[in-house]
Design an enzyme around this catalytic site. Structure first.
Site, PDB file in Angstrom:
ATOM      1  N   ASP A  73      16.412  25.520 -31.029  1.00  0.00           N
ATOM      2  CA  ASP A  73      14.824  25.385 -30.281  1.00  0.00           C
ATOM      3  C   ASP A  73      15.329  25.006 -29.161  1.00  0.00           C
ATOM      4  OD1 ASP A  73      13.514  26.000 -32.312  1.00  0.00           O
ATOM      5  OD2 ASP A  73      13.815  23.697 -33.476  1.00  0.00           O
ATOM      6  N   ASP A 125       7.801  26.131 -33.752  1.00  0.00           N
ATOM      7  CA  ASP A 125       8.768  26.129 -34.758  1.00  0.00           C
ATOM      8  C   ASP A 125       8.467  26.223 -36.178  1.00  0.00           C
ATOM      9  OD1 ASP A 125      11.627  26.640 -35.794  1.00  0.00           O
ATOM     10  OD2 ASP A 125      11.503  24.809 -36.279  1.00  0.00           O
ATOM     11  N   ASP A 178      12.170  21.345 -33.466  1.00  0.00           N
ATOM     12  CA  ASP A 178      13.496  20.370 -34.289  1.00  0.00           C
ATOM     13  C   ASP A 178      14.613  20.000 -33.910  1.00  0.00           C
ATOM     14  OD1 ASP A 178      13.492  21.754 -35.916  1.00  0.00           O
ATOM     15  OD2 ASP A 178      13.346  20.622 -37.435  1.00  0.00           O
ATOM     16  N   CYS A 217       0.678  -1.166  -0.006  1.00  0.00           N
ATOM     17  CA  CYS A 217      -0.227  -0.208   0.079  1.00  0.00           C
ATOM     18  C   CYS A 217       0.665   1.929  -0.252  1.00  0.00           C
ATOM     19  CB  CYS A 217      -0.884  -0.590   1.334  1.00  0.00           C
ATOM     20  SG  CYS A 217      -0.153  -0.136   2.468  1.00  0.00           S
ATOM     21  N   CYS A 258       3.582   1.305   2.521  1.00  0.00           N
ATOM     22  CA  CYS A 258       4.631   0.962   2.427  1.00  0.00           C
ATOM     23  C   CYS A 258       5.773   2.105   1.920  1.00  0.00           C
ATOM     24  CB  CYS A 258       3.819  -0.555   1.664  1.00  0.00           C
ATOM     25  SG  CYS A 258       3.491  -1.242   2.416  1.00  0.00           S
TER      26      CYS A 258
END
Length: 747
Positions: free
Chosen positions: A635, A434, A631, A19, A22
């Site tokens: 960027d 972009d 990409d 649980c 724990c």
């Protein structure tokens, strides 16, 4: 959100964890070990990931001191998964057997009580009969429910309480009270001489059955990683001493030459040396059309060779392959926490002790103020409150949904780095995008060249200069010169000026090629070339000015085709409620032409990399939650600054490393998929948390007897046990509904 350098990681398999209580105990214990930077448990997977330089044995000792056990997970993910699957299968069957035995005793007892209403001890014969049944029930508690009692004992030794504590107290109290009735019935009023052996047996049986069903359902949540692992081949055909030898994949080394035949998987990342074929890369990129591969082309592990024989050189093996890194990213994200889980963590940390206090207070109220038989009513209330309040559902609410959601994203080419990104993706206000390589194909073509003199000579000079640049626009110029078979020269004193252009010397002439900022910087008047450039820019072309020895000589225009699906993806993102803004280093007129075509709300053009990051920061300062899609290397700062950075998978490693989400397909539909998946996952988490909170909020008062004045009945401990088991199963089953998630538009 700047990414931090990853520290060394060690993965441990845990046992005895049941649980959220724990989880909190173990994480706190391990984080106290010298050298540990962070410790995170994946309750759904029952694994512990430790970051830092701490010795593994020190971490294991900390786990054991907290009352649990751990071992270092196998280095091979496939082997670890197989062992885990086998272990869970054994555990599943153990739980079923325990449940069958416990219910095999409990159900007949409950039926006897319902049919005959003879569950009391009023004679010596009753004492003998129920004494035998008490011993049988004790055997069930020991052999079928022993894990609850051993777990409770460990927790007690470490001055804490867990789900095991509640189950052990509830069933143990019911059995002890019943044995008290059997051994000394004369000490209790006749109305209180009821035995509850069936409750102890039924609770153990029902909870074990619930756990078994939970284990089976939980196994389905990791289906995405299983599918990815299936893409990895187990052997490879390697050339050794002029012969082809089949070797285990672990023995392949970078630099080895490998042969792959039609219909076989590519075993490792590499580069084609001989042969040609079509390769199906859909499992990695989602693109259904096979890609033609020949000498010099790259191959990725896990992709499928369709129709030709290929000889290739291994370049990345083992954990370095793209597929292995994808699997690692998915695993890391599945084990990460979402911010919404903090509330559940805080509540779980104090939940069990509070429940124990509530149970004792409720029992005392019934014993002192309730109707007869007070002792029996007190026992029913105490047991029911302890059993129904187990916080298993609360602890499973978020990790199960995250595990399924992240795995589902991987199926659609959306690789989420962490749970935080998964949650924040559903709350974005603005998406800044972009242009080059994201909205456009990223492979520009030279469309126009206007010059004062010989246009081919100007193109030859400019292409010679651009040979030293890696910019996509430069590639377009060089390609055009090659197509015309012009003789190029090597430039000297070459210089690339960020966001301006390039300059260098060709045949003793100083050549400049770039935007208007470059010409202004070099004090070169544009004259009527500016108007001619504007006309081309308004048509959506990127225009560059060319100067030779300080004098304008002409302009060239390059067009980067807009992606076929960009307009549909932008419309879909707008429908999701996002405001779109474009960031580009291109000139204003070209950027606005693309924005008009795609119906983008706002354009920021002629930007430096730091300008992109500054605009994202300003949007955040204005209160917007910002996503960034890019990409390129330029960027990376903006991707890192954004609340959620989306990197196009075909982009640079720097962009991907700076982002929170990597899109394996070079399409903005991936962003829309990520947003839809995020909203579906967060909705699922909220459903789970709401169900768990409501279950405990309503269940505890009902178990405490608040409805007794209206109904005259108390909640049976058996019903409480069934409800507790079903609550966890409900959470796991609800999380598995995400496995049927599909984006609104599949491309």
């Amino acid at each position: 959100m700047a990414r931090e350098q990853q520290a060394a990681q060690t993965l441990f398999r845990l046992s005895g964890v049941s649980c959220a209580g724990c989880v909190n105990k173990i994480e706190s214990a391990v984080q106290g070990v010298a050298g540990v930077q962070d410790a995170r448990i994946n309750l759904a997977d029952k694994t512990l990931k430790v970051q830092g330089a701490a010795a593994p044995q020190s971490c294991i000792e900390a786990v054991r001191q907290a009352g649990y056990d751990a071992e270092v997970a196998k280095s091979s993910e496939r082997q670890r998964r197989e062992e885990q699957r086998a272990q869970e299968e054994r555990h599943y069957h153990q739980l079923l057997w325990r449940s069958a035995i416990a219910l095999g005793v409990g159900l007949p007892l409950m039926a006897w009580g319902l049919i005959t209403d003879k569950m009391s001890v009023n004679s010596f014969a009753d004492q003998l009969a129920w004494g035998v049944m008490g011993l049988i029930t004790l055997a069930i508690l020991v052999f079928c429910g022993g894990q609850f009692f051993s777990g409770a004992w460990k927790a007690l030794r470490h001055h804490s309480a867990t789900m095991d504590t509640l189950v052990a107290l509830g069933t143990g109290t019911a059995w002890l009270f019943s044995m008290l009735v059997v051994l000394v019935p004369h000490l209790l009023p006749e109305a209180a001489r009821h035995v509850y052996f069936e409750a102890s047996a039924m609770i153990i049986g029902l909870i074990s059955l619930g756990q078994a069903l939970e284990v089976r359902a939980r196994g389905r949540t990791s289906a995405a990683v299983e599918k990815l692992l299936e893409l990895q081949d187990t052997s490879a055909r390697v050339l050794r001493d002029g012969k082809e030898v089949d070797l285990p994949i672990e023995q392949v080394q970078a630099g080895d030459q490998l042969r792959v035949r039609p219909g076989e998987k590519i075993p490792v990342d590499g580069m084609v040396l001989e042969g040609g074929s079509l390769v199906d890369e859909s499992m990695l990129t989602g693109e259904p059309v096979p890609v033609k591969k020949g000498e010099g082309d790259n191959l990725a592990a896990g992709t499928l060779n369709k129709n030709g024989s290929l000889l290739f050189r291994a370049e990345k093996v083992g954990a370095d392959t793209r597929l292995a890194q994808i699997i690692e990213m998915v695993k890391n994200a599945q084990g990460s926490r979402v911010p919404i889980a903090r509330l559940a963590d805080k509540i779980s940390a104090i939940f069990v002790p509070v429940v124990m206090i509530i149970a004792v207070v409720a029992a005392l109220v019934w014993f002192n103020l309730g109707p007869d038989p007070r002792a029996a009513h007190m026992l029913v209330v105490l047991t029911s409150v302890l059993i129904i309040a187990c916080p298993c559902a609360l602890g499973l609410a978020t990790p199960m949904s995250v595990m399924v959601g992240v795995g589902k994203g991987a199926e659609y080419g959306v690789l989420v780095r962490n749970g935080k990104a998964l949650q924040q993706s559903c709350n974005l206000d603005v998406l800044v995008v972009d242009k080059t390589g994201t909205l456009t194909e990223g492979s520009p073509r030279l469309t126009d060249i206007e010059s004062e003199g010989d246009s081919d000579e100007l193109l030859r000079l400019l292409a010679s200069l651009e040979q030293g640049s890696e910019h996509p626009l430069a590639e377009a110029v060089v390609t055009a010169a090659h197509e015309k078979k012009l003789d190029l020269q090597k430039p000297s004193d070459f210089e690339a000026i960020t966001a301006h252009g390039v300059m260098g010397v060709i045949s003793g002439k100083k050549i400049l090629l770039g935007n208007s900022k470059l010409m202004q910087r070099e004090n070169i008047p544009l004259g009527d070339w500016k108007a001619r450039a504007n006309n081309l820019a308004e048509a959506g072309r990127t225009v560059m000015y060319a100067a030779v020895d300080g004098v304008m000589q002409g302009i060239i225009a390059v067009a980067d085709p807009i992606r076929d699906d960009a307009a549909a993806a932008i419309a879909r993102l707008r429908k999701l409620g996002l405001r779109l803004e474009m960031l580009t280093g291109d000139n204003q007129a070209s950027a606005e032409a693309v924005a008009r075509h795609l119906k983008i709300d706002k354009v920021h053009a002629e930007l430096l990399p730091e300008d992109k990051e500054r605009i994202v920061a300003q949007l955040q300062k204005d209160g917007a939650r910002v996503g960034m899609v890019g990409d390129g290397i330029n960027d990376a700062p903006a991707l890192a600054r954004a609340d959620v950075g989306f990197a196009i998978g075909a982009g640079t490693d720097v962009a991907i490393e700076s982002a929170d989400v990597t899109l394996m397909r070079s399409s903005l539909h991936g962003v829309a998929n990520a947003v839809e998946l995020s909203r579906a996952t967060l909705g699922n988490i909220k459903q789970n948390l709401f169900g768990a909170f409501i279950y405990n909020t309503l269940g505890i008062p009902i178990a405490a007897g608040v409805l007794f004045p209206l109904t005259g009945m108390l909640l049976s401990p058996i019903v409480a046990g069934a409800a507790m088991a079903l609550s966890s199963l409900t959470v796991v089953s609800n999380a598995n509904r995400l496995r049927f998630f599909k984006p609104s538009e599949v491309h």
